[in-house]
Design a protein around this motif. Structure first.
Motif, PDB file in Angstrom:
ATOM      1  N   ALA A 170      -7.929   6.046   7.762  1.00 15.67           N
ATOM      2  CA  ALA A 170      -7.722   4.844   8.034  1.00 15.67           C
ATOM      3  C   ALA A 170      -7.596   4.187   9.407  1.00 15.67           C
ATOM      4  O   ALA A 170      -8.011   5.198  10.344  1.00 15.67           O
ATOM      5  N   ASN A 183      -5.884  -2.000   8.484  1.00 23.66           N
ATOM      6  CA  ASN A 183      -4.775  -2.854   8.494  1.00 23.66           C
ATOM      7  C   ASN A 183      -4.543  -3.457   9.898  1.00 23.66           C
ATOM      8  O   ASN A 183      -4.146  -2.621  10.763  1.00 23.66           O
ATOM      9  N   LEU A 195      -8.853   2.833   4.524  1.00 22.36           N
ATOM     10  CA  LEU A 195      -7.687   1.618   4.726  1.00 22.36           C
ATOM     11  C   LEU A 195      -7.692   0.992   6.212  1.00 22.36           C
ATOM     12  O   LEU A 195      -7.747   1.887   6.768  1.00 22.36           O
ATOM     13  N   VAL A 219       2.167  -1.394   4.671  1.00 22.92           N
ATOM     14  CA  VAL A 219       1.757   0.067   4.186  1.00 22.92           C
ATOM     15  C   VAL A 219       3.191   0.790   4.339  1.00 22.92           C
ATOM     16  O   VAL A 219       3.779   0.635   5.343  1.00 22.92           O
ATOM     17  N   MET A 233       0.973  -1.143  -0.008  1.00 20.23           N
ATOM     18  CA  MET A 233      -0.046   0.138   0.082  1.00 20.23           C
ATOM     19  C   MET A 233       0.797   1.277  -0.027  1.00 20.23           C
ATOM     20  O   MET A 233       1.276   1.795   1.076  1.00 20.23           O
TER      21      MET A 233
END
Length: 317
Positions: free
Chosen positions: A252, A228, A226, A235, A212
């Motif tokens: 995110a 994670n 996003l 990332v 990413m």
């Protein structure tokens, strides 16, 4: 065979103790965090149970008695697996202890971002009782979730988001559809990037470092989020920082970053459109106990010459 628990941040090792004592396997808990400390503290060990300590080739060279390394968790990026294979050392992990917890955490971050819970909480308590700042918020059934990595956790997350009404697309080069996962539309990585309103990462760091990055963020929807809960290395944090600041993506939710533990002044944390938790997606009381028990059981199996359940590498017989 003696087991040394190299490092552990659990409250106690009562769960391990029950397993080791019942099997008559000697064990010892230490807190070793450097190569030098590991080499000095593990001279009498045959098996290492490792949480965060980095087991490098230098450590393996200095500890020729080590025959098995089992990690507290799923990822084994703290262990030099190729070096272990070269040294004839078996490596194992526990891939299924916190499967529901990690998936649930990804769901929680996704929903909090999509419903703008954090922003509205702060605004309501400190500014004004008014929802207009959160406009627009969309109905889940009109949105698409993209899952990168369709292993145990990725499929678990996908099923839960599908149950909430989201359309699910997923990318995994090793994925094979089953009747239970027919709701997932298998697509390319590029399609996930371009179609998803939420992209959730559930792939390993190995081979996916910096997946990413700036180019990917530019191709995501400006309204996309996003998530994670996998590994920070997947990332590029600097590129994500730019994307969050510029509005290239909407926000995110991270449970892991490139540097851990990250300090409170870590540059990413200045973004109001970021939710972050301290690498705890795996955690529940039940998952913690299961992890400790399964690590000990794997060590006992190996010590008794039985097949372990979760081998990472293949050794020449």
């Amino acid at each position: 065979m003696k087991v040394v628990i190299t490092d552990l941040d659990m409250v106690s090792i009562e769960n391990e103790k029950k397993v080791f004592d019942a099997a008559g396997v000697p064990y010892e808990l230490k807190q070793l965090h450097t190569e030098e400390a590991l080499i000095e503290g593990c001279k009498d060990a045959d098996i290492l149970a490792v949480q965060y300590a980095k087991i490098t080739e230098k450590v393996m060279d200095a500890l020729p008695n080590i025959k098995f390394i089992v990690r507290y968790g799923v990822g084994v990026d703290s262990i030099d697996v190729p070096a272990a294979t070269k040294h004839g050392i078996q490596v194992g992990n526990v891939p299924d202890y916190g499967m529901n917890e990690v998936a649930d955490h990804a769901v929680s971050l996704s929903l909090a971002l999509l419903r703008k819970v954090d922003m509205l909480n702060r605004r309501t308590k400190t500014e004004v009782w008014d929802y207009s700042a959160c406009i627009p918020i969309r109905r889940f059934s009109t949105m698409t979730v993209g899952v990168v990595g369709l292993g145990r956790i990725g499929r678990n997350f996908a099923a839960k988001m599908s149950a909430l009404g989201f359309k699910v697309v997923g990318y995994d080069p090793y994925y094979k559809e089953t009747p239970e996962t027919s709701f997932i539309e298998a697509v390319s990585f590029d399609e996930v990037v371009e179609r998803a309103d939420v992209i959730s990462l559930h792939c390993p760091a190995d081979g996916n470092e910096g997946l990413m990055n700036r180019d990917v963020f530019k191709r995501m929807k400006k309204t996309a989020f996003l998530i994670n809960v996998a590994r920070g290395a997947i990332v590029n944090d600097k590129d994500l920082d730019e994307a969050l600041k510029s509005g290239e993506i909407a926000g995110a939710g991270l449970d892991t970053v490139s540097i851990e533990p990250a300090p409170p002044d870590y540059f990413l944390f200045k973004n109001d459109n970021l939710l972050v938790t301290p690498h705890m997606a795996w955690y529940s009381e039940e998952a913690g106990a299961e992890l400790q028990r399964k690590v000990a059981e794997e060590a006992v199996r190996f010590a008794k010459g039985e097949p372990i359940h979760y081998p990472i590498n293949k050794l020449d017989k």
